[in-house]
Design a protein around this motif. Structure first.
Motif, short mmCIF file in Angstrom:
data_model
loop_
_atom_site.label_atom_id
_atom_site.label_comp_id
_atom_site.label_asym_id
_atom_site.label_seq_id
_atom_site.Cartn_x
_atom_site.Cartn_y
_atom_site.Cartn_z
N GLN A 128 16.65 -70.68 -25.81
CA GLN A 128 16.27 -69.28 -26.02
C GLN A 128 17.33 -68.60 -26.89
N CYS A 129 16.87 -67.99 -27.99
CA CYS A 129 17.78 -67.22 -28.86
C CYS A 129 17.25 -65.79 -28.92
N PRO A 130 17.59 -64.99 -27.91
CA PRO A 130 17.07 -63.63 -27.85
C PRO A 130 17.67 -62.75 -28.93
N THR A 131 16.84 -61.88 -29.53
CA THR A 131 17.35 -61.01 -30.59
C THR A 131 17.25 -59.53 -30.22
N THR A 132 16.75 -59.23 -29.03
CA THR A 132 16.78 -57.84 -28.56
C THR A 132 17.71 -57.78 -27.35
N LEU A 133 18.24 -56.59 -27.10
CA LEU A 133 19.15 -56.45 -25.95
C LEU A 133 18.42 -56.79 -24.65
N LEU A 134 17.16 -56.34 -24.58
CA LEU A 134 16.39 -56.61 -23.35
C LEU A 134 16.25 -58.11 -23.12
N ALA A 135 15.93 -58.83 -24.18
CA ALA A 135 15.76 -60.28 -24.02
C ALA A 135 17.10 -60.95 -23.71
N MET A 136 18.19 -60.40 -24.27
CA MET A 136 19.52 -61.01 -24.02
C MET A 136 19.94 -60.86 -22.57
N VAL A 137 19.72 -59.68 -22.00
CA VAL A 137 20.26 -59.44 -20.65
C VAL A 137 19.27 -59.81 -19.55
N ASP A 138 17.99 -60.03 -19.92
CA ASP A 138 17.02 -60.28 -18.87
C ASP A 138 16.09 -61.45 -19.20
N ALA A 139 15.18 -61.23 -20.17
CA ALA A 139 14.06 -62.17 -20.34
C ALA A 139 14.48 -63.61 -20.64
N SER A 140 15.59 -63.78 -21.39
CA SER A 140 15.93 -65.14 -21.83
C SER A 140 16.63 -65.95 -20.73
#
Ligand code: GLY
Length: 381
Positions: A128-140
Motif C-alpha cells: 500500500q502506497c497511500p497518497t492522502t493523509l487519511l489513507a496514510m493514517v488509517d485506510a492503508s
C-alpha cells in the motif's frame, strides 16, 4: 521513520518519510517472501503523474516491470464492477501468485486494489502506497479491504463486501501530500483526531494535545510535523490492530476505530447534502469529522461525557477548517434507518462507539433515540 505493525502472523513495516516513493521497488522486493517477476500498479486519477512515474520506475529498476490501471476515486466507483475490472486487468497482465499488487493513491483505490489482491488466485501480496493523509493514517494500515454494495433504492452500503488482507508493506511519502487539494489534508486530520480521542491507553496519551498544538504546521505542510503526525497515528492504530486484528473483541478493541463512523457512513453517501453552501458529496474524512461531533454529543446526552466535551470536539473540527454542520440532512428517522444498516450492528442492535472525554470510548448497544437525535441535531445546519 519505521513503524512496525507487529501482528502474530504477517507482521509488516510502515515506512514514513519524505521522497520515499522512489524506494517503493526496493521496499517491495524486501517485503516479498517469494521471487516475483512483475507488479500490477493500481492508481487513482488524483495521483500526480510524477508520483506514478516515480513508483513505476522504482519497481522496474528492481526487476518488477508494471502493468498499470487507474480508477476515478469516488464512492460510486468503489463497486463490485470496478473490482471485477481490476481482476480482469490483472489476469490479462498474466499476474501470478508471487507478483505484488502496488496500490498507489487514496483510500478508495487502496481498498479496491487490496480486495483484488486478497481475492486474485486466493491471495497475492499487496503493497500500500497511500497518497492522502487519511489513507496514510488509517485506510492503508490494518488490512481492511472492501467495496461498497449498491442496494438500489436502499442506497449504497459502505464497505459491505471485502476481506482482511494485510499488506506486505506500507510506504507513506508525506511529500506527495503537497500536491493534493488542501481539502484532502483537512479530511485526513479528522481520522487523526479520532485516534487522539481514544488514545489514552495507546502509549500516546498526549496525542490530542500534540495535534491541537500542530494543526497549523500540518496544514502548512511542514514536513517534519507531517512525518510525526503520520508515524504517531500509525503507531496508535497499529497497537489497536495488533490486539484485535479481525475486530472480534466483544468490547473495545478494533471496534473503537469506528468512532464517528456509524454516523459518517450513514450520511456520506446521501445525495442533496451541502457544506457551507457547497454541494456534496462529502469526503469520508469530512463525514468522520461530523460523526465525531455527533458521537460526542450523543455521549454527553447520555451522561457518558462531560457537558462541555462536544463543544471542545466541535472547536477542534472547526480549527482544522472541517465542516461542523451540514445542510440537507434528512429527518432523524431516515438517518437512523441508514445507521441501522451499519455492518457493525450485532443481532439487530445498533452499536455506537461513544467517546467519554477522557481519551477513552465505550461501545453502547442501542443507545436511546433521544441521544442519537441530539447528536444529529448538533451537526444539522
Ligand atoms: N478504519 C477502521 C479500521 O481499520 O478498523
Amino acid at each position: 521513520m519505521l513503524v512496525r505493525v507487529a501482528l502474530a502472523q504477517n507482521p509488516y513495516n510502515v515506512h514514513v518519510g519524505a521522497g520515499i516513493l522512489a524506494q517503493v521497488g526496493e521496499i517491495t522486493r524486501r517485503a516479498l517472501r517469494h521471487q516475483a517477476s512483475k507488479a500490477f500498479l493500481a492508481t487513482d486519477s488524483g495521483v500526480p503523474a510524477a508520483a506514478v512515474e516515480t513508483v513505476a520506475a522504482s519497481l522496474a529498476d528492481c526487476g518488477l516491470p508494471v502493468t498499470r490501471s487507474a480508477i476515478t476515486p469516488s464512492e460510486a466507483v468503489k463497486t463490485l464492477e470496478t473490482f471485477h475490472g481490476l481482476l480482469q486487468a490483472m489476469a490479462r497482465s498474466k499476474h501470478e501468485r508471487c507478483d505484488p499488487v502496488v496500490a498507489l493513491g487514496g483510500g478508495i483505490v487502496g481498498d479496491i486494489a487490496g480486495f483484488a489482491a486478497a481475492a486474485y488466485q486466493r491471495g497475492v501480496p499487496v503493497v500500500q502506497c497511500p497518497t492522502t493523509l487519511l489513507a496514510m493514517v488509517d485506510a492503508s494500515v490494518g488490512g481492511k479491504t472492501a467495496v461498497n454494495l449498491d442496494l438500489g433504492t436502499d442506497g449504497l452500503h459502505k464497505n459491505m463486501v471485502g476481506a482482511f488482507w494485510q499488506p506486505a508493506a506500507v510506504v507513506a511519502d508525506v511529500q506527495v501530500l503537497a500536491s493534493l487539494p488542501p481539502r484532502h489534508l483537512r479530511a485526513g486530520l479528522a481520522e487523526c483526531l479520532k485516534h487522539a480521542l481514544i488514545c489514552r491507553d495507546l502509549e500516546d496519551p498526549d496525542l490530542l494535545e500534540w495535534i491541537g498544538a500542530h494543526i497549523d504546521q500540518a496544514l502548512a505542510l511542514h514536513g517534519a510535523t507531517l512525518e510525526e503526525l503520520v508515524a504517531r497515528n500509525v503507531s496508535a492504530k497499529a497497537r489497536i490492530v495488533r490486539g484485535d486484528e479481525r475486530e472480534r473483541a466483544p468490547e473495545g478493541g478494533r471496534s473503537l476505530l469506528n468512532l464517528g463512523h456509524t454516523f459518517a457512513h450513514a450520511i456520506e453517501t446521501l445525495p442533496g447534502l451541502f457544506v457551507g453552501g457547497t454541494p456534496g458529496p462529502l469526503l469520508h474524512g469530512e463525514a468522520v469529522g461530523l460523526g465525531l461531533i455527533a458521537a460526542s454529543t450523543c455521549s454527553s446526552a447520555m451522561g457518558l461525557a462531560p457537558p462541555g466535551f462536544p463543544g471542545d470536539v466541535a472547536a477542534l473540527i472547526r480549527r482544522v477548517n472541517l465542516p461542523a454542520t451540514v445542510q440537507g440532512l434528512p429527518p432523524t428517522p431516515d438517518v437512523l434507518a441508514r445507521m441501522a444498516h451499519d455492518k457493525k450492528a450485532r443481532a439487530g442492535a445498533l452499536r455506537l462507539v461513544l467517546p467519554t472525554g477522557d481519551g477513552k470510548a465505550r461501545i453502547i448497544s442501542n443507545p436511546p433515540v433521544e441521544a442519537i437525535t441530539a447528536g444529529l441535531d448538533a451537526i444539522r445546519a
